[in-house]
Structures are given as structure tokens and as C-alpha cells.
Design a protein around this motif. Structure first.
Motif, PDB file in Angstrom:
ATOM      1  N   PHE A 201       0.686  -1.228  -0.052  1.00  0.00           N
ATOM      2  CA  PHE A 201       0.022  -0.050  -0.021  1.00  0.00           C
ATOM      3  C   PHE A 201       0.901   1.303  -0.075  1.00  0.00           C
ATOM      4  O   PHE A 201       0.415   2.239  -0.601  1.00  0.00           O
ATOM      5  CB  PHE A 201      -1.203  -0.043   1.314  1.00  0.00           C
ATOM      6  N   ALA A 202       1.973   1.329   0.844  1.00  0.00           N
ATOM      7  CA  ALA A 202       2.973   2.602   0.982  1.00  0.00           C
ATOM      8  C   ALA A 202       3.408   2.736  -0.271  1.00  0.00           C
ATOM      9  O   ALA A 202       3.556   3.981  -0.864  1.00  0.00           O
ATOM     10  CB  ALA A 202       3.862   2.173   2.141  1.00  0.00           C
ATOM     11  N   LEU A 203       3.937   1.620  -1.121  1.00  0.00           N
ATOM     12  CA  LEU A 203       4.661   1.728  -2.297  1.00  0.00           C
ATOM     13  C   LEU A 203       3.561   2.299  -3.351  1.00  0.00           C
ATOM     14  O   LEU A 203       3.802   3.122  -4.328  1.00  0.00           O
ATOM     15  CB  LEU A 203       5.162   0.451  -2.906  1.00  0.00           C
ATOM     16  N   GLY A 204       2.390   1.660  -3.487  1.00  0.00           N
ATOM     17  CA  GLY A 204       1.400   1.991  -4.350  1.00  0.00           C
ATOM     18  C   GLY A 204       1.026   3.732  -4.183  1.00  0.00           C
ATOM     19  O   GLY A 204       0.784   4.428  -5.123  1.00  0.00           O
ATOM     20  N   ALA A 205       0.628   3.823  -2.794  1.00  0.00           N
ATOM     21  CA  ALA A 205       0.234   5.248  -2.792  1.00  0.00           C
ATOM     22  C   ALA A 205       1.409   6.119  -2.908  1.00  0.00           C
ATOM     23  O   ALA A 205       0.986   7.463  -3.624  1.00  0.00           O
ATOM     24  CB  ALA A 205      -0.186   5.412  -1.091  1.00  0.00           C
ATOM     25  N   GLY A 206       2.647   5.812  -2.647  1.00  0.00           N
ATOM     26  CA  GLY A 206       3.618   6.699  -2.984  1.00  0.00           C
ATOM     27  C   GLY A 206       4.214   6.889  -4.426  1.00  0.00           C
ATOM     28  O   GLY A 206       4.074   8.094  -4.681  1.00  0.00           O
ATOM     29  N   TYR A 207       3.576   5.817  -5.065  1.00  0.00           N
ATOM     30  CA  TYR A 207       3.972   6.051  -6.799  1.00  0.00           C
ATOM     31  C   TYR A 207       3.094   6.873  -7.165  1.00  0.00           C
ATOM     32  O   TYR A 207       2.995   7.934  -8.130  1.00  0.00           O
ATOM     33  CB  TYR A 207       4.030   4.615  -7.153  1.00  0.00           C
ATOM     34  N   ALA A 208       1.518   6.791  -6.670  1.00  0.00           N
ATOM     35  CA  ALA A 208       0.481   7.441  -7.516  1.00  0.00           C
ATOM     36  C   ALA A 208       0.365   8.830  -6.900  1.00  0.00           C
ATOM     37  O   ALA A 208      -0.126   9.586  -7.849  1.00  0.00           O
ATOM     38  CB  ALA A 208      -0.825   6.725  -6.946  1.00  0.00           C
TER      39      ALA A 208
END
Length: 352
Positions: A201-208
Motif C-alpha cells: 500500500f505504501a509503495l502504491g500510494a507513494g507512486y500514485a
């Protein structure tokens, strides 16, 4: 990290780092924290021995009779993974900075391996994986790569490890126990699932949200933020290579534990050995003691007991595996630091 330490490690306007106080591996306050953590680790270990009423004479006799061939195999699997870890880090680093001459400034594989082992040494001395911060500084000092980008690559590397660790742990737990998960194993699986989902989730949110969030930051902080983002996500195009190296690295972790168990005449299926090695790594994420000392051994013994291993043999395997994967680093690391310090002094003398 206190203000004095931060100021000493901060790059100057010329891009150099003040390394005038690098005679010590770590500041004095850090050694005090390390001592406190080790006292806590010993307390945990003593409590575990007391609760299990273990015959220590039997345990030590088993360890002393460990078969050298399997012990050498465990050491070979453990340290054989280190060049692969350094290679994976280089793959991530090559896409971590916008500087066109970055590949020329990166140390070769032996240099990165040396930095990696020094960071591993600090992880064995201090809790909370502070060795990762230390190796970002060492790489900055040696190559001049931006600290923000370098730290971003470490985050990317740790994220790939955690995602692989949690996925393989859940899968191997299902293979070993099937639908017969006990409350203890179930709690470990829940922790692994929560950790893996949090990282994803952290990676996905950070990228988006990376562009939107970057525009909200003050101009002085924005450059640091973009360097961090580039370090984390810049290697997205190299995911197949990163995933392949990560799979081999974690396979070697399972081989290490399997060989350590065979050294004391405990035969485990490879799936169970992999599960135990993954549990040991999972428990090092608990930031109480250096490399989870005390916590890891307790968890591994508990798992081996669930697998039907006798108490004395379970403790023997846990101790021998940690001799390979923890205590040996405390023997290998200091000579590497002395050599690195000598190389640094030679380099400074040539620049003077």
C-alpha cells in the motif's frame, strides 16, 4: 540521529561530506544503546531457557558435535547470498540518480559488497536496522551520489525483500501446515500479511501521489524529495532482474537453515527449513534488539517444537543457525571495517 551527528554527515555546498570524525565506527551514544539492546536480548534468551527447562549440557554437546560439512554449507549459503545482495543493490542504484555519469561513479561489486557487509555489521550491533542508514552514508562518502537517492534505493531494496519475505512465508506456511495452523503460527501469518499489505500500500500510494505531493513541498525540500522518489521508483523498469535475484537470495536463506539443522542431525523438509529461515528474518523486523537477538531464537525454537523437533535439538538448531547468520558477522565485519578505514585514509592522503 542527534543534531551533531546529522551536521557531520550532511553534505556541504561542494558536495563533500565532513568525515573528520570517522575514526570511530559509531558515536559513543550509539554504543550505549547497543549495550542496552544486548542486555534486553540476553534477558529474553534467559527467560526462554528458564521456561523450557532446557538441558544446556545436551544442547552444547550437540553443537560441539556439529558436522563440519553441513556447517560449512550453511556458511557458504549465507555469505554466498551477500554478493547477490550487493549486485541487486547495484541494479537498483543504476537507475537511482539522474546524473549521466552515475555508473562510472558507482563502486564495483567488491566495493559495494564491502559497504553492504559494513551495514550488515551495524545491523548486528544496533536495533531498528540502523545499518541501512550507515551504508547510505558510506556510499555517499565514497561516490558522491546524493544521500536522498541512495536512501531511496535502500528503501526499494528493503521493500522488495519484505514483499518476497511475506509472500513466501505465507506460501511456505500453507505448504508445511496446510489448514492446521495453530494460534501461534496463525499470529505469525497475520503479522506477515499485515506487513506485506502495508508495504504494498505504501509503495502504491507513494507512486500514485508522488507528483501531487512533491508540488506541495517547499522548494528547499523538493529536491531532496525527488531524489528519494527517484531512488525508490527509478528501478521499476528492472523489476524482472530484481525479482530474480531476490528469489535466489531467499532460496539460499532456506538452504542455510536446512544445512544448519542437518549439522546437528535434525532433518527437515526444505519447505520447513525455508519457513524457519523466513520466520527468523520476519522477527528481525521487531525493533527491540540488534537483528532480533533473543526474539528470533525464541520464535525459531517455537516453530521447530511445532514441527516435532525435541526441545534440546530445537535450541541447538536455533543457536547454530544464529552463529552462522548473526555471530559470524561480528567476526567477519570488524576486519572489513579496518580495511575500509585504511583504504579511506590512503585515499585522503592522496587527495591532500
Amino acid at each position: 540521529m542527534d543534531a551533531e551527528r546529522a551536521a557531520r554527515l550532511a553534505p556541504t555546498e561542494s558536495g563533500e561530506v565532513d568525515d573528520s570524525n570517522q575514526d570511530r565506527l559509531l558515536p559513543r551514544k550509539t554504543w550505549v544503546r547497543a549495550a542496552i539492546s544486548l542486555v534486553l536480548a540476553v534477558s529474553i534468551a534467559v527467560f526462554g531457557i528458564w521456561r523450557l527447562d532446557i538441558d544446556l549440557d545436551t544442547v552444547f554437546a550437540q553443537i560441539l558435535r556439529a558436522q563440519p560439512v553441513f556447517l560449512a554449507g550453511a556458511l557458504a549459503a549465507y555469505y554466498g547470498a551477500m554478493p547477490l545482495r550487493a549486485w541487486r543493490w547495484r541494479v537498483i542504484l543504476e537507475k537511482s540518480d539522474t546524473a549521466p555519469d552515475l555508473p562510472d561513479r558507482l563502486p564495483g561489486l567488491p566495493g559495494l559488497l564491502r559497504i553492504y557487509l559494513l551495514g550488515w555489521l551495524v545491523n548486528c550491533l544496533l536495533p531498528a536496522k540502523l545499518g541501512e542508514v550507515y551504508r547510505t552514508y558510506l556510499l555517499k562518502r565514497q561516490s558522491g551520489i546524493r544521500l536522498s537517492s541512495t536512501f531511496g534505493t535502500v528503501i526499494a531494496e528493503r521493500a522488495s525483500d519484505l514483499l518476497a519475505l511475506t509472500t513466501l512465508f505465507i506460501a511456505s506456511g500453507a505448504v508445511v501446515f496446510g489448514g492446521r495452523l495453530t494460534a501461534t503460527v496463525g499470529s505469525w501469518v497475520e503479522w506477515a500479511l499485515l506487513l506485506g499489505l502495508s508495504v504494498a500500500f505504501a509503495l502504491g500510494a507513494g507512486y500514485a501521489l508522488r507528483h501531487r505531493f512533491g508540488r506541495l513541498l517547499p522548494a528547499g525540500v523538493r529536491q531532496i524529495y525527488w531524489g528519494l522518489q527517484q531512488g525508490i521508483f527509478g528501478s521499476a523498469g528492472r523489476l524482472p532482474a530484481i525479482a530474480g535475484l531476490t528469489a535466489i537470495i531467499w532460496s539460499l536463506e532456506g538452504v542455510r537453515f536446512y544445512a544448519a539443522a542437518r549439522a546437528v542431525d535434525v532433518s527437515l523438509p526444505l519447505s520447513a527449513a525455508l519457513l524457519a529461515a523466513l520466520l527468523a528474518s520476519l522477527l528481525t523486523t521487531v525493533p527491540l534488539t540488534p537483528a532480533g537477538v533473543g526474539v528470533v531464537e525464541t520464535g525459531v525454537v517455537g516453530l521447530l517444537l511445532l514441527l516435532g523437533v525435541s526441545e534440546s535439538s530445537a535450541v541447538s538448531v536455533a543457536i547454530l543457525d544464529r552463529l552462522v547468520a548473526y555471530w559470524s558477522v561480528l567476526l567477519v565485519g570488524p576486519p572489513i571495517w579496518v580495511y575500509s578505514r585504511w583504504r579511506s585514509l590512503q585515499h585522503d592522503a592522496c587527495r591532500a
